[in-house]
Design an enzyme around this catalytic site. Structure first.
Site, short mmCIF file in Angstrom:
data_model
loop_
_atom_site.label_atom_id
_atom_site.label_comp_id
_atom_site.label_asym_id
_atom_site.label_seq_id
_atom_site.Cartn_x
_atom_site.Cartn_y
_atom_site.Cartn_z
N ARG A 26 40.87 50.28 53.83
CA ARG A 26 40.75 51.22 54.96
C ARG A 26 39.64 50.84 55.93
NH1 ARG A 26 43.68 56.10 54.72
NH2 ARG A 26 45.45 55.69 53.38
N ARG A 30 39.67 55.31 60.68
CA ARG A 30 38.95 56.37 61.39
C ARG A 30 37.45 56.21 61.45
NH1 ARG A 30 41.91 60.41 57.69
NH2 ARG A 30 41.76 58.48 56.51
N ARG A 39 43.69 55.79 68.94
CA ARG A 39 44.47 56.80 68.22
C ARG A 39 44.66 58.08 69.04
NH1 ARG A 39 47.05 59.74 65.62
NH2 ARG A 39 47.05 60.12 63.37
N ASP A 75 51.17 51.58 56.84
CA ASP A 75 51.00 52.57 55.79
C ASP A 75 51.92 52.20 54.63
OD1 ASP A 75 49.65 55.33 55.21
OD2 ASP A 75 51.70 55.52 54.49
N TYR A 152 55.78 59.74 46.25
CA TYR A 152 56.01 60.45 47.51
C TYR A 152 57.49 60.83 47.67
CZ TYR A 152 51.25 59.61 48.91
OH TYR A 152 49.89 59.63 48.96
#
Ligand code: CP3
Length: 355
Positions: A26, A30, A39, A75, A152
């Site tokens: 990561r 962010r 973004r 992702d 998921y």
């Protein structure tokens, strides 16, 4: 100084370099203001589907943090494109599957797609990133493990311990193995296509494996991982990532991945003593330490490097992803600290019989 790309590939061959190679899960995300700016005008999936933007974000941490590898910006849900399972990425939640898979009919209907047709933009981005990086950094491709993707698909969204997934796995083993078989084929093609497009190594994220006991893992997950890694290993080295899975380490060592990512719950020395020296290890700093004062972070980083004890085949990383509130300045300083540490200096530790 070795060029970065060489340093990390040497670690996968268990050769000692001038310094441990370092990258962060990561790292493109962010915590970087340059990323947050982009973004503001694009969703996550819009960024991933635009090869120029995807390449830019992928390479961003190499320039900003000085890491030895870039990891494809995407992702774990991307391999679902074209399989006939609608999903969304929801801010603050993560992936959401509109119609969770629970029945034979739904699982029969899954399509095994050709990755070049389903996600052509990703392979284009990989080509662009590889050219942009040159010898400055290696390019790491990635995908989910069949199990973590199944989590998921069956649960429909993230969960603390995925009860519907475990219920399907225990209660309908034939259906479970059919689902895992289909996902394994899709993921093998997806990861091989990344390697062919220019990824020099690949990481398989099994983020939720730790919810299982060792027997369930051996029966319901490991056989599929073995088939997956057998398809990858001839083309590129592969790293198997999981977290909260210390109790599974012995079983994980049998799935056929050359590299294993370890979280902060187990020292690297302990991990190597359990599984033997044939593996290269990645890890394993607690990401929360990056939030602390530098002195605390430095002590943690030193403990990781000492845990590796100068063994060849260590890729420095966090035990899990960079926390969004991390200060990139701390990460940059951490990279410099790891690069200044000569792994040969701790060789005596190894010779003292700890390895
Ligand atoms: O982290 C960031 O800021 C980057 C942007 C982003 C990604 N996915 C890219 C990504 C965001 C906000 C997501 C959403 C997402 N995806 C969530 C929500 C929680 C969160 O972290 O915001 C979740 C749970 C997912 C699903 C997911 N994606 C999992 C479980 C994993 C495996 C790693 C893990 O954390 O256990 C991913 C991988 C992922 N998503 C990467 C990237 C760029 C992998 C490459 C890397 O490590 O950088």
């Amino acid at each position: 100084m070795n060029p970065s790309a060489t340093r990390i590939m040497a670690a996968t061959r268990k050769e000692l370099s001038d310094a441990a190679p370092v990258w962060f899960m990561r790292q493109a995300g962010r915590s970087l203001s340059q990323y947050r700016l982009l973004r503001q005008r694009m969703t996550l999936l819009e960024m991933v589907r635009d090869p120029a933007v995807c390449c830019e974000v992928t390479c961003m941490p190499v320039d900003l943090l000085g890491v030895d590898a870039a990891v494809l910006f995407a992702d774990i849900m991307l391999p679902l494109e074209g399989m006939g399972v609608p999903f969304q990425m929801e801010d603050g939640v993560g992936p959401v599957v509109t119609d969770p898979l629970r029945t034979q009919l739904q699982i029969d209907r899954l399509r095994v797609v050709s990755p070049e047709e389903a996600t052509p933009y990703l392979f284009e981005a990989i080509g662009l990133a590889r050219r942009a990086l040159g010898q400055r950094a290696a390019l790491i491709g990635f995908g989910p493990s069949p199990f973590t993707l199944a989590c998921y698909l069956v649960e429909g969204k993230g969960s603390r311990d995925f009860p519907h997934v475990r219920a399907l796995m225990y209660g309908q083993p034939r259906l479970w193995h059919q689902l895992m078989g289909t996902l394994t084929e899709v993921l093998a093609r997806y990861l091989v296509a990344q390697i062919e497009a220019g990824a020099q190594l690949v990481q398989v994220f099994d983020s939720w494996a730790g919810i299982l006991d060792a027997q369930a893992y051996r029966d319901s997950v490991a056989p599929h991982l073995r088939r997956l890694f057998a398809r990858l290993e001839p083309s590129a080295p592969a790293i198997y990532f999981s977290t909260g899975s210390t109790h599974l380490l012995g079983a994980i060592a049998e799935v056929g991945a050359a590299g294993i990512s370890v979280d902060w719950r187990l020292s690297l020395a302990e991990a190597w003593s359990q599984i033997g020296p044939d593996f290269f290890l990645q890890g394993n700093l607690d990401p929360a330490l990056v939030l602390g004062p530098w002195e605390v972070l430095e002590r943690g980083a030193m403990a990781v490097l000492e845990g590796a004890a100068g063994r060849p085949g260590h890729i420095f990383n966090l035990g899990h992803g960079v926390l969004p509130e991390s200060d990139p300045g701390q990460l940059r300083r951490l990279v410099e600290f790891v690069h200044e540490f000569d792994p040969k200096l701790v060789q005596p530790l190894r010779d003292r019989g700890q390895g």
